[in-house]
Scaffold this active site. Structure first.
Site, short mmCIF file in Angstrom:
data_model
loop_
_atom_site.label_atom_id
_atom_site.label_comp_id
_atom_site.label_asym_id
_atom_site.label_seq_id
_atom_site.Cartn_x
_atom_site.Cartn_y
_atom_site.Cartn_z
N LEU A 66 5.03 1.18 2.28
CA LEU A 66 4.01 0.24 2.72
C LEU A 66 4.71 -1.06 3.10
O LEU A 66 5.70 -1.44 2.46
CB LEU A 66 2.99 -0.03 1.60
CG LEU A 66 2.05 1.11 1.22
CD1 LEU A 66 1.15 0.66 0.07
CD2 LEU A 66 1.22 1.58 2.39
N ASP A 67 4.20 -1.72 4.12
CA ASP A 67 4.77 -3.01 4.51
C ASP A 67 4.76 -3.98 3.34
O ASP A 67 3.91 -3.89 2.44
CB ASP A 67 3.97 -3.62 5.67
CG ASP A 67 4.26 -2.95 6.99
OD1 ASP A 67 5.21 -2.15 7.07
OD2 ASP A 67 3.52 -3.23 7.97
N PHE A 68 5.67 -4.93 3.39
CA PHE A 68 5.81 -5.97 2.37
C PHE A 68 4.46 -6.59 1.99
O PHE A 68 4.15 -6.74 0.81
CB PHE A 68 6.77 -7.05 2.91
CG PHE A 68 6.81 -8.31 2.11
CD1 PHE A 68 7.48 -8.36 0.91
CD2 PHE A 68 6.19 -9.47 2.58
CE1 PHE A 68 7.52 -9.54 0.16
CE2 PHE A 68 6.23 -10.64 1.85
CZ PHE A 68 6.90 -10.68 0.64
#
Length: 232
Positions: A66-68
């Site tokens: 998952l993105d930051f």
């Protein structure tokens, strides 16, 4: 040819990873927003989902990321065989992921499909961009949950739309780019316009949460259906 250097330094994340389920083969977690999935090359970006979990589950590996700035559900493999099986499910697109998001403005249509190829944008790293000629196929579905107006401190209101997003492919930044293309960027998105409208600059996080994950358990063959409500 110039070398692209990633200068991003992740601020400290004090939120803990929530373990929702575990067995001898896999772990299901809720990732907090503001935590990297994998440690970066820069030693200041050591803290990550994998860095934390491998200390508790030696040998575990990430199946997806998952993105930051995105929070929500992730499945983590505890051995190579399970990793291979789960990766195969992801590559065959038999894993279903659903996200909850807040979009800037009121989306006119109740549901729809965004079909727009995505490619790296070398001139604007780390951004991606819609590229019909060289982009990889990318397709997302959206469904409006509610439209509302959020009151701001100065008395003004900010129109927002809560949606469910279902990516049929898994390109980098896919949902953020597709929502921007829709004309309604995800609130709090600093890369694709979610902090440009008056009243959005002070948003504390990216309003994107992986709320559902559906896959087959690699060992038992059981259908795993996990739900975790968005914290916003």
């Amino acid at each position: 040819m110039s070398t692209i250097i990633d200068t991003f330094i992740a601020p400290p994340c004090n939120d803990k990873i929530e373990t929702l389920y575990q067995d001898d083969h896999l772990v299901l977690i809720n990732k907090p927003a503001g935590l990297l999935s994998l440690s970066g090359k820069n030693p200041q970006n050591l803290d990550s989902v994998h860095y934390r979990l491998v200390q508790q589950y030696p040998g575990c590996t990430l199946v997806h990321r998952l993105d930051f700035g995105t929070s929500g559900l992730m499945v983590v493999a505890r051995n190579k065989a399970v990793n291979a099986s789960l990766c195969h499910q992801f590559s065959q697109r038999t894993v279903r992921k659903v996200y909850s998001a807040l979009l800037c403005g009121h989306v006119n249509t109740d549901e729809g499909v965004i079909d727009a190829p995505i490619a790296k944008d070398p001139a604007r790293f780390p951004l991606m961009s819609v590229c019909p000629n060289n982009g990889k196929p990318a397709r997302s579905r959206y469904q409006v949950v509610e439209r509302f107006n959020q009151s701001l401190a100065d008395g003004a209101t900010l129109p927002l739309t809560r949606v469910q997003l279902t990516p049929e492919t898994g390109r980098t930044h896919q949902l953020r780019i597709h929502c921007q293309l829709l004309g309604h960027p995800i609130l709090g998105c600093d890369l694709y316009g979610g902090r440009l409208l008056p009243g959005t600059e002070q948003t504390t996080r990216l309003m994107l949460h992986a709320c559902e994950l559906h896959f087959t358990h690699p060992i038992s063959g059981e259908c795993i259906n996990v739900h975790h409500s968005a914290p916003f």
